[in-house]
Design an enzyme around this catalytic site. Sequence first.
Site, mmCIF file in Angstrom:
data_model
loop_
_atom_site.group_PDB
_atom_site.id
_atom_site.type_symbol
_atom_site.label_atom_id
_atom_site.label_comp_id
_atom_site.label_asym_id
_atom_site.label_seq_id
_atom_site.Cartn_x
_atom_site.Cartn_y
_atom_site.Cartn_z
ATOM 1 C CG ASP A 170 -1.338 -4.583 2.511
ATOM 2 O OD1 ASP A 170 -2.540 -4.810 2.752
ATOM 3 O OD2 ASP A 170 -0.676 -3.742 3.143
ATOM 4 C CE LYS B 214 -4.108 2.803 9.337
ATOM 5 N NZ LYS B 214 -5.464 2.195 9.350
ATOM 6 C CE1 TYR B 215 -2.091 1.363 4.750
ATOM 7 C CE2 TYR B 215 -3.097 3.388 5.541
ATOM 8 C CZ TYR B 215 -3.174 2.027 5.300
ATOM 9 O OH TYR B 215 -4.304 1.334 5.613
ATOM 10 C CG ASP C 7 -4.094 -6.442 14.464
ATOM 11 O OD1 ASP C 7 -4.312 -5.256 14.779
ATOM 12 O OD2 ASP C 7 -4.374 -6.915 13.337
ATOM 13 C CG ASN C 8 -8.306 -7.135 13.901
ATOM 14 O OD1 ASN C 8 -9.037 -6.352 14.498
ATOM 15 N ND2 ASN C 8 -7.725 -6.842 12.774
ATOM 16 C CD GLN D 122 -2.693 -8.704 9.955
ATOM 17 O OE1 GLN D 122 -3.802 -8.957 10.412
ATOM 18 N NE2 GLN D 122 -2.288 -7.466 9.713
ATOM 19 C CE LYS E 214 -4.109 -1.908 0.188
ATOM 20 N NZ LYS E 214 -5.060 -1.604 1.247
ATOM 21 C CD GLU F 241 -7.116 -3.877 17.267
ATOM 22 O OE1 GLU F 241 -7.391 -2.886 16.580
ATOM 23 O OE2 GLU F 241 -7.107 -5.037 16.809
#
Length: 593
Positions: free
Chosen positions: A299, A474-475, A335-336, A264, A204, A364
């Site tokens: 991604d 983040k990017y 995360d998640n 992930q 990204k 989270e």
Amino acid sequence: MRIQIQRVEPQVDCGRYPVKRTVGDRVEVTARIFRDGHDTIGAAIRTRAPGASRWAEAPLEPLGNDGWAGSFAVDRPGAWQFRVEAWVDRVASFQNELRRKIDAGQKDLTGELSEGAVLLGRESLAVEDALEVAPADRSETATSATYGVDVDRALARFGAWYELFPRSWGGFEGVRALLPEFAELGFDVLYLTPIHPIGTTNRKGKNNALVAKRGDPGSPWAIGSAEGGHDAIEPSLGTVAEFERLVADARDHGIEIALDLAIQCSPDHPWLKEHPEWFHHRPDGTLKYAENPPKRYQDIYNVNFDCEDWRRLWKALRDVVLLWVERGVTVFRVDNPHTKPIAFWEWLIGEVRAVHPETIFLAEAFTRPAMMTTLAKAGFGQSYTYFTWKNTRWELLEWMGQLLEWSPYLRPNAFVNTPDILHEYLQRGGRPAFEARLVLAATLSPSYGIYSGFENLENVAVASGSEEYKDSEKYEVRKRKLDGPLLPLIRRVNAIRRDNPALQRLDDVTFLDTENEQLFAFAKRAGENRVIVVVNLDPRTAQEGVCILPVSTGLPPAYRVRDLLGDQEWTWTIGRNYVRLPPGKSHILVVNA
């Protein structure tokens, strides 16, 4: 079994899950215990510490009407067990019956004394001897079910967190250089976003652009490249040795480094080639990238927890966590977790904490209450909460009501912002909104956190109606410095939290009426430490009202309070106390002894 043991507390879901405590707590145990007839009953709590082979004992005392109560201390982290034992004390029963007969004027006690002689192992027995203190007898023993207590370090209950992207701070060495300043600000945890190699396929670009430009670093959550996967470090951040030095130096400053555990993979993660069976394949053979409509993560690929080789997948993820624990990390922000199986988390956290009970996992999980609470029951030591979206008096009361209901097994961490959540209240409220939210988070919840830029009042969204930051970190890489106009307030609030035990626990709160919906007030107490907090929720207008202290707070008719934010003093009373606060401002009042 004639002895009945009922209503043993504390327990969660009939004992299916453990209650939570932290080292140094006392576990208060109650039960209802009774038996038919008039025999005297004794009872105790049997406890087993983590790793212990033997059970210890703590007394249970009768409260009357078949109620019993006692407690035991937990002095180390890990999985504790307790159960209630009850028995008939035949000696005490005999002596009690004998006394009642004597008190009733009964003269001939020959038969009773013969029974007592057999019970006490005597050839004969006089009344005086029969009533002497004798060792307790335990007959007809009954035992309750065994219940669990999940004990964490105090950091799982109380701490101030700061979230940062290490690449924006000069990598590990840049963060390490600032450790004295983070410590002076009063932070207990530095939470690093993922530090692993970042993939290049479908990388990204700035502001989540589908096509990255030359030099765009990609999202740290797109984990994995030719340099390695979850066990490796992004080369631009530093080396393993530099990371371990950061962790060790942070601990010397009283700070823990928390890592992001994101299950992930980027398309370039080594697992895609080594274990393609661990991922979701469509019927046409293509891999399914991660989506949470309307969000799309081209991604990122999620692992398939339903694959046939799930056992090896679970073990590989456990080994990743254990590797980082060996490198000194004992705090993980996950995360998640609500998108992965509950059974997996219960197994993973149990496996890790069986050998490293000091490890803390933060969920989270911005999700439905049932999932959020079940993750907590399954082993997470802390959880994100809905705090970021609770900005009015009634929203805050509802939020706190939920947390108090869940407090036996869920510990909140009230982050005021995250890289994904820039609430409209902060976007539109300016500095007063930031100040109000900081004080609310830090005083309502024993654990709270801020994400980099909060101290600089960053509040520009990528688009109207969005909670995403413009030019999101983040990017892209930001050039961060530890500055910003809110740092003095953050430093002061963190010092107040450390100095006042009343702010270090959740369930000692009394909400106070103010006769003004824009003024939110509550009192907290721990022993002799009493704190009263009043916050103006309106970031635009000064508000005035009253803070009503009821008699039930136990305060005297009149008492002195000192504002720890402004160092002013007033005399307050039970009843109505006038308050006026500028936009977003607060009182944190300590009641003088």
